[in-house]
Design a protein around this motif. Structure first.
Motif, PDB file in Angstrom:
ATOM      1  N   ALA A   1     -12.398   4.378   7.682  1.00  4.59           N
ATOM      2  CA  ALA A   1     -10.912   3.935   7.978  1.00  4.59           C
ATOM      3  C   ALA A   1     -10.451   5.055   8.676  1.00  4.59           C
ATOM      4  O   ALA A   1      -9.334   4.823   9.241  1.00  4.59           O
ATOM      5  CB  ALA A   1     -10.514   4.238   6.303  1.00  4.59           C
TER       6      ALA A   1
ATOM      7  N   TYR B   1     -14.412   6.530   2.373  1.00  4.14           N
ATOM      8  CA  TYR B   1     -14.236   5.191   2.007  1.00  4.14           C
ATOM      9  C   TYR B   1     -14.236   4.349   3.178  1.00  4.14           C
ATOM     10  O   TYR B   1     -13.730   4.980   4.419  1.00  4.14           O
ATOM     11  CB  TYR B   1     -13.081   4.788   1.234  1.00  4.14           C
ATOM     12  CG  TYR B   1     -11.694   5.593   1.617  1.00  4.14           C
ATOM     13  CD1 TYR B   1     -10.947   5.128   2.562  1.00  4.14           C
ATOM     14  CD2 TYR B   1     -11.420   7.164   1.651  1.00  4.14           C
ATOM     15  CE1 TYR B   1      -9.735   5.376   3.318  1.00  4.14           C
ATOM     16  CE2 TYR B   1     -10.290   7.471   1.846  1.00  4.14           C
ATOM     17  CZ  TYR B   1      -9.468   6.639   2.663  1.00  4.14           C
ATOM     18  OH  TYR B   1      -8.311   7.322   3.259  1.00  4.14           O
TER      19      TYR B   1
ATOM     20  N   ALA C   1     -13.041   1.188   5.891  1.00  9.23           N
ATOM     21  CA  ALA C   1     -11.568   0.778   6.289  1.00  9.23           C
ATOM     22  C   ALA C   1     -11.300  -0.640   5.768  1.00  9.23           C
ATOM     23  O   ALA C   1     -12.132  -1.237   4.955  1.00  9.23           O
ATOM     24  CB  ALA C   1     -11.876   0.690   7.972  1.00  9.23           C
ATOM     25  N   ASN C   2     -10.077  -1.220   5.931  1.00 10.78           N
ATOM     26  CA  ASN C   2      -9.845  -2.147   5.237  1.00 10.78           C
ATOM     27  C   ASN C   2     -10.323  -3.521   6.009  1.00 10.78           C
ATOM     28  O   ASN C   2     -10.823  -3.561   7.161  1.00 10.78           O
ATOM     29  CB  ASN C   2      -8.173  -2.273   5.103  1.00 10.78           C
ATOM     30  CG  ASN C   2      -7.349  -2.374   6.423  1.00 10.78           C
ATOM     31  OD1 ASN C   2      -7.696  -2.900   7.173  1.00 10.78           O
ATOM     32  ND2 ASN C   2      -6.442  -1.556   6.375  1.00 10.78           N
ATOM     33  N   GLY C   3     -10.164  -4.504   5.394  1.00 15.79           N
ATOM     34  CA  GLY C   3     -10.513  -5.735   5.965  1.00 15.79           C
ATOM     35  C   GLY C   3      -9.846  -6.362   7.265  1.00 15.79           C
ATOM     36  O   GLY C   3     -10.514  -6.766   8.097  1.00 15.79           O
TER      37      GLY C   3
ATOM     38  N   GLY D   1       0.825  -1.105   0.045  1.00 18.01           N
ATOM     39  CA  GLY D   1       0.057  -0.012   0.005  1.00 18.01           C
ATOM     40  C   GLY D   1       0.890   1.326  -0.166  1.00 18.01           C
ATOM     41  O   GLY D   1       0.290   2.249   0.101  1.00 18.01           O
TER      42      GLY D   1
ATOM     43  N   TYR E   1      -4.900   4.992  10.731  1.00 20.20           N
ATOM     44  CA  TYR E   1      -4.244   3.681  10.458  1.00 20.20           C
ATOM     45  C   TYR E   1      -3.395   3.186  11.556  1.00 20.20           C
ATOM     46  O   TYR E   1      -2.916   2.210  11.942  1.00 20.20           O
ATOM     47  CB  TYR E   1      -3.407   3.833   9.162  1.00 20.20           C
ATOM     48  CG  TYR E   1      -4.122   3.777   7.887  1.00 20.20           C
ATOM     49  CD1 TYR E   1      -5.120   2.739   7.482  1.00 20.20           C
ATOM     50  CD2 TYR E   1      -4.470   5.211   7.514  1.00 20.20           C
ATOM     51  CE1 TYR E   1      -5.640   2.746   6.196  1.00 20.20           C
ATOM     52  CE2 TYR E   1      -5.179   5.337   6.148  1.00 20.20           C
ATOM     53  CZ  TYR E   1      -5.969   4.185   5.925  1.00 20.20           C
ATOM     54  OH  TYR E   1      -6.715   4.395   4.613  1.00 20.20           O
TER      55      TYR E   1
ATOM     56  N   GLN F   1      -8.039  -8.465  -1.863  1.00 17.85           N
ATOM     57  CA  GLN F   1      -8.414  -6.771  -1.516  1.00 17.85           C
ATOM     58  C   GLN F   1      -7.484  -6.561  -0.297  1.00 17.85           C
ATOM     59  O   GLN F   1      -6.740  -5.233  -0.417  1.00 17.85           O
ATOM     60  CB  GLN F   1      -9.527  -6.405  -1.251  1.00 17.85           C
ATOM     61  CG  GLN F   1     -10.705  -6.263  -2.313  1.00 17.85           C
ATOM     62  CD  GLN F   1     -10.912  -7.695  -2.654  1.00 17.85           C
ATOM     63  OE1 GLN F   1     -11.169  -8.542  -1.907  1.00 17.85           O
ATOM     64  NE2 GLN F   1     -11.000  -8.049  -4.157  1.00 17.85           N
ATOM     65  N   ASP F   2      -6.901  -7.517   0.166  1.00 17.69           N
ATOM     66  CA  ASP F   2      -5.899  -7.095   1.583  1.00 17.69           C
ATOM     67  C   ASP F   2      -4.849  -6.388   1.048  1.00 17.69           C
ATOM     68  O   ASP F   2      -4.077  -7.445   0.371  1.00 17.69           O
ATOM     69  CB  ASP F   2      -5.844  -8.125   2.466  1.00 17.69           C
ATOM     70  CG  ASP F   2      -7.207  -8.481   3.199  1.00 17.69           C
ATOM     71  OD1 ASP F   2      -7.791  -7.355   3.471  1.00 17.69           O
ATOM     72  OD2 ASP F   2      -7.670  -9.639   3.560  1.00 17.69           O
ATOM     73  N   ASP F   3      -3.984  -5.574   1.492  1.00 23.75           N
ATOM     74  CA  ASP F   3      -2.792  -5.103   1.168  1.00 23.75           C
ATOM     75  C   ASP F   3      -2.037  -5.410   2.496  1.00 23.75           C
ATOM     76  O   ASP F   3      -2.428  -6.302   3.220  1.00 23.75           O
ATOM     77  CB  ASP F   3      -2.556  -3.440   1.063  1.00 23.75           C
ATOM     78  CG  ASP F   3      -3.261  -2.568   2.234  1.00 23.75           C
ATOM     79  OD1 ASP F   3      -3.444  -3.371   3.386  1.00 23.75           O
ATOM     80  OD2 ASP F   3      -3.104  -1.572   2.082  1.00 23.75           O
TER      81      ASP F   3
ATOM     82  N   GLY G   1      -3.358  -4.349   6.116  1.00 17.43           N
ATOM     83  CA  GLY G   1      -4.573  -4.989   6.355  1.00 17.43           C
ATOM     84  C   GLY G   1      -4.414  -6.502   6.785  1.00 17.43           C
ATOM     85  O   GLY G   1      -4.942  -7.086   7.730  1.00 17.43           O
ATOM     86  N   SER G   2      -3.551  -7.034   5.944  1.00 20.98           N
ATOM     87  CA  SER G   2      -3.194  -8.429   6.350  1.00 20.98           C
ATOM     88  C   SER G   2      -2.749  -8.567   7.433  1.00 20.98           C
ATOM     89  O   SER G   2      -2.734  -9.531   8.315  1.00 20.98           O
ATOM     90  CB  SER G   2      -2.508  -8.955   5.156  1.00 20.98           C
ATOM     91  OG  SER G   2      -2.928  -8.956   3.856  1.00 20.98           O
TER      92      SER G   2
END
Length: 360
Positions: free
Chosen positions: A296, A308, A310-312, A64, A259, A340-342, A345-346
């Motif tokens: 997010a 937008y 938040a990520n997973g 990301g 984040y 979709q996970d960067d 997020g991962s």
């Protein structure tokens, strides 16, 4: 003028029970405790992460952020490899981290590697959370694989964190985000997500000193009071004034719960402190029905949320915190990495799995 509060005002003193809980996180248990076998769900997600984000030379790529690598990513990945009993990956990660990021003159690590640049490590300043997790992973690995060299390396990093990165400011012992660039004549700037209480517990065992206890107690107290905006949320970055210990939103960074700050409730709950006010405030923010999606970020001056979702990883973190706070079950087997996970997020998903496996 930015909203300002005093973290020490009208706040209860950190109880002995809370302090013991914060220092006694499960994955920082006494060295005599048997090393737990890797959790199957965690190992499956780690294998997927490793295939996607660990390059053959041993660095974790931040997909990301233009493929750079950070000391925090190396530290988190070292912890993952140790928790999964993956010594080959651990040694690969460690060799690259030592070879490319080690700073001259101490045992800390430069915070960023930029591939393809004329000088891939142009800024030798460290990121304290990266060093905390690198040290913690080494200390755990020393026990798992009975390797004294790991213990010596982790202890050396812990000693330099204690020596170079702790300060007494405004009546509190605080943790600097890095060795340079965060101290001014009238204030210091802190990153609240660097208070990784379970990892700090390990460092305190390796290098016994009362300063660690003060850091943890003052850190929890600081987090209790450092709430801003409509939802009383912790910011990514915080200014702490020397004269009176008042905290305010900094001018150098966006005034956001974002984040970085999502790790504040993660580390508190991981340390068994899910009842603490910062965790409950974040859960209330995430549960607000007026949000069209899981935000997010939130602007702590305007109360505006991100345009937008938040990520997973944040979604899994919310689910886990809700289960922890409510006494419900969290299904580790349901956590998977999506396309979709960067990187970030991962990694949040993996840290949640590590925390759950240790606490359960």
């Amino acid at each position: 003028m930015p909203h300002m509060i005093s973290p020490g005002a009208s706040l209860p003193r950190l109880s002995r029970r809370a302090l013991v809980a914060g220092l006694g996180a499960a994955w920082a248990a006494a060295p005599a405790r048997a090393v737990a076998p890797p959790d199957l769900a965690l190992r499956a997600v780690w294998q997927d992460f490793r295939a996607r984000f660990l390059l053959p030379e041993g660095r974790i790529i931040d997909t990301g952020n233009q493929g750079v690598s950070h000391s925090e990513g190396q530290g988190w990945a070292l912890l993952c490899a140790e928790r999964c009993g993956d010594r080959a990956s651990f040694d690969l990660l460690l060799a690259w981290t030592r070879g490319l990021l080690r700073r001259p003159g101490d045992h800390l690590h430069a915070w960023r590697h930029v591939p393809g640049a004329a000088q891939t490590v142009s800024d030798r300043n460290n990121a304290t959370d990266g060093d905390v997790f690198i040290a913690a992973a080494l200390l755990l690995a020393a026990r798992r694989w009975d390797e004294p060299a790991y213990a010596a390396a982790g202890t050396a990093i812990a000693r330099d964190i204690l020596r170079l990165l702790l300060r007494h400011v405004g009546g509190r012992t605080v943790l600097l985000p890095g060795a340079g660039g965060f101290e001014e004549q009238e204030h210091v700037v802190l990153n609240l997500s660097y208070y990784a209480f379970p990892a700090l517990r390990l460092l305190a065992r390796a290098v016994p000193d009362p300063a660690w206890l003060r850091l943890v107690a003052d850190g929890v107290g600081l987090l209790r009071g450092a709430g801003f905006g409509r939802w009383d949320l912790p910011p990514d970055w915080l200014t702490l004034w020397r004269a009176d210990g008042v905290a305010s939103l900094p001018s150098r960074w966006p005034p956001r719960f974002s984040y970085d700050a999502v790790r504040v409730p993660l580390y508190l709950a991981w340390a068994g402190l899910q009842e603490e006010a910062p965790v409950q405030r974040v859960l209330r923010f995430w549960a607000e029905r007026t949000h069209p999606y899981l935000p997010a970020w939130a602007d702590l001056e305007t109360d505006r949320i991100s345009p937008y979702p938040a990520n997973g990883g944040v979604a899994v973190l919310r689910q886990w915190l809700q289960a922890r706070a409510g006494g419900g079950a969290f299904q580790m087997e349901s956590v998977r990495l999506s396309r979709q996970d960067d990187y970030y997020g991962s990694m949040i998903k993996i840290l949640v799995l590590i925390a759950e496996s240790e606490l359960s």
